[in-house]
Design an enzyme around this catalytic site. Structure first.
Site, PDB file in Angstrom:
ATOM      1  N   HIS A   1      -6.761   8.624  -2.036  1.00 35.15           N
ATOM      2  CA  HIS A   1      -6.805   7.825  -3.263  1.00 35.15           C
ATOM      3  C   HIS A   1      -8.256   7.570  -3.639  1.00 35.15           C
ATOM      4  O   HIS A   1      -9.169   7.896  -2.895  1.00 35.15           O
ATOM      5  CB  HIS A   1      -6.012   6.528  -3.118  1.00 35.15           C
ATOM      6  CG  HIS A   1      -6.492   5.570  -2.069  1.00 35.15           C
ATOM      7  ND1 HIS A   1      -6.479   5.870  -0.724  1.00 35.15           N
ATOM      8  CD2 HIS A   1      -6.996   4.315  -2.164  1.00 35.15           C
ATOM      9  CE1 HIS A   1      -6.939   4.829  -0.043  1.00 35.15           C
ATOM     10  NE2 HIS A   1      -7.275   3.879  -0.905  1.00 35.15           N
TER      11      HIS A   1
ATOM     12  N   HIS B   1     -10.187   4.873  -4.136  1.00 35.42           N
ATOM     13  CA  HIS B   1     -11.000   3.720  -3.742  1.00 35.42           C
ATOM     14  C   HIS B   1     -12.284   4.170  -3.043  1.00 35.42           C
ATOM     15  O   HIS B   1     -12.296   5.162  -2.302  1.00 35.42           O
ATOM     16  CB  HIS B   1     -10.204   2.776  -2.841  1.00 35.42           C
ATOM     17  CG  HIS B   1      -9.205   1.949  -3.600  1.00 35.42           C
ATOM     18  ND1 HIS B   1      -8.217   1.218  -2.992  1.00 35.42           N
ATOM     19  CD2 HIS B   1      -9.045   1.728  -4.936  1.00 35.42           C
ATOM     20  CE1 HIS B   1      -7.485   0.597  -3.894  1.00 35.42           C
ATOM     21  NE2 HIS B   1      -7.978   0.890  -5.082  1.00 35.42           N
TER      22      HIS B   1
ATOM     23  N   HIS C   1     -12.772   5.438   0.531  1.00 39.14           N
ATOM     24  CA  HIS C   1     -12.101   6.683   0.892  1.00 39.14           C
ATOM     25  C   HIS C   1     -12.693   7.888   0.161  1.00 39.14           C
ATOM     26  O   HIS C   1     -12.622   9.002   0.678  1.00 39.14           O
ATOM     27  CB  HIS C   1     -10.601   6.594   0.586  1.00 39.14           C
ATOM     28  CG  HIS C   1      -9.890   5.585   1.422  1.00 39.14           C
ATOM     29  ND1 HIS C   1      -9.136   5.915   2.524  1.00 39.14           N
ATOM     30  CD2 HIS C   1      -9.844   4.230   1.340  1.00 39.14           C
ATOM     31  CE1 HIS C   1      -8.652   4.810   3.084  1.00 39.14           C
ATOM     32  NE2 HIS C   1      -9.067   3.777   2.368  1.00 39.14           N
TER      33      HIS C   1
ATOM     34  N   HIS D   1       0.007   1.419  -3.340  1.00 38.47           N
ATOM     35  CA  HIS D   1      -1.334   0.860  -3.146  1.00 38.47           C
ATOM     36  C   HIS D   1      -2.181   1.133  -4.389  1.00 38.47           C
ATOM     37  O   HIS D   1      -2.792   0.227  -4.953  1.00 38.47           O
ATOM     38  CB  HIS D   1      -1.967   1.484  -1.904  1.00 38.47           C
ATOM     39  CG  HIS D   1      -3.336   0.975  -1.581  1.00 38.47           C
ATOM     40  ND1 HIS D   1      -3.578  -0.323  -1.197  1.00 38.47           N
ATOM     41  CD2 HIS D   1      -4.542   1.601  -1.583  1.00 38.47           C
ATOM     42  CE1 HIS D   1      -4.875  -0.488  -0.978  1.00 38.47           C
ATOM     43  NE2 HIS D   1      -5.473   0.670  -1.215  1.00 38.47           N
TER      44      HIS D   1
ATOM     45  N   ASP E   1      -4.114   4.448   2.685  1.00 45.14           N
ATOM     46  CA  ASP E   1      -3.800   3.014   2.670  1.00 45.14           C
ATOM     47  C   ASP E   1      -2.361   2.745   2.269  1.00 45.14           C
ATOM     48  O   ASP E   1      -2.034   1.651   1.815  1.00 45.14           O
ATOM     49  CB  ASP E   1      -4.744   2.283   1.710  1.00 45.14           C
ATOM     50  CG  ASP E   1      -6.154   2.144   2.272  1.00 45.14           C
ATOM     51  OD1 ASP E   1      -6.401   2.611   3.402  1.00 45.14           O
ATOM     52  OD2 ASP E   1      -7.017   1.573   1.568  1.00 45.14           O
TER      53      ASP E   1
END
Length: 284
Positions: A54, A56, A59, A118, A143
């Site tokens: 993802h 974020h 990451h 998430h 996550d």
């Protein structure tokens, strides 16, 4: 296949996914580049692919630097690094994969599984080895699924997370190894024990995890079968979980509630503790 955990930031895990047959490797969530490149040099592998769960920062923030540094190497000049994900917000994304699409890393097969919850663009990567089919599959969960827990619902809903964990993840073999994005195990299992204080498997897992961390060791991987035994977010249908939310947190009305409603309350109680039910009653 071989999997090399690479600790980054305070408690994140990046990974090298290695195909021993070809020496090819994928960097999974390479949020910091130097540790990934050091691991690749130590393992004597060639990173050809970046798998991002993802968008974020913790990451995906290393994607641009890693692509730049890999492309500067001679063997990458004619073959661009493949950056895979399920969200256009991922830096350097070269292809957005749909649910259940596959790609190859040498002799490894990687299924991309969409799991909004998430974030709306979150994906998991399920990997199997065609040369050693007896080897358990590996699931990189970012996550979405942690050992003993799950991620916050920043962009998605309880229903989406319930589907991700209890439909998508549960559809895979129980022997599948779970390689998650953070070292949250002790905190997650401590919360789980407040919900199911009489779960003997959970009690032993928490003791083990505490010992691992005190020894400076990681707690990954788990398996899907393990999670079904002690992760409350994958046990929403269990009467013991519903009773525990009432006994410990004062959440009533869950005996006949939907699994999605139980998922909602588990996350609220994990976030806010006993204040969760009080806040809800105050709104009524």
């Amino acid at each position: 296949m071989r999997i090399v955990p690479v600790p980054v930031h305070q408690d994140n895990y990046a990974y090298l996914l290695i195909d021993p047959a070809t020496g090819e490797a994928a960097a999974v969530d390479p949020a910091q580049v130097p540790p990934i490149l050091e691991a690749a040099e130590r393992e004597k592998v060639n990173i050809t692919t970046i798998l991002t769960t993802h968008h974020h920062w913790d990451h995906a923030d290393g994607n641009t630097e890693l692509v730049t540094r890999l492309q500067a190497e001679e063997h990458h000049r004619e073959t661009p690094v493949l950056v895979v994900g399920g969200d256009k917000r991922i830096p350097e994304l070269t292809r957005e994969f749909a649910h259940d699409e596959e790609l190859a890393l040498g002799t490894l097969r990687i299924r991309v599984l969409k799991t909004p919850g998430h974030t709306l663009g979150h994906v998991l990567y399920y990997v199997t080895d065609t040369v050693s089919p007896e080897q358990p599959g590996a699931l990189f969960t970012g996550d979405t699924l942690f050992i003993g827990g799950c991620g916050r619902f920043f962009e998605g809903t309880p229903a989406q997370m319930h589907h991700a964990l209890n439909t998508v993840v549960r559809s895979l073999p129980e022997s599948t190894e779970v390689w998650c994005g953070h070292e949250y195990t002790v905190a997650n299992l401590s919360f789980a024990l407040t919900v199911e204080p009489h779960n003997a498997v959970l009690q032993e897992k928490l003791k083990w995890a505490i010992a691992q961390r005190e020894a400076g060791k990681c707690t990954i991987p788990s398996t899907i079968g393990d999670e079904l035994a002690f992760n409350p977010f994958m046990r929403v249908e269990q009467a013991s979980v519903r009773e525990g939310l009432y006994n410990e947190y004062g959440v009533d009305g869950l005996k006949e509630a939907s699994d999605e409603e139980v998922m909602k309350w588990l996350r609220l109680c994990k976030n806010d503790g006993k204040a969760a039910a009080l806040k809800q009653k105050t709104k009524k």
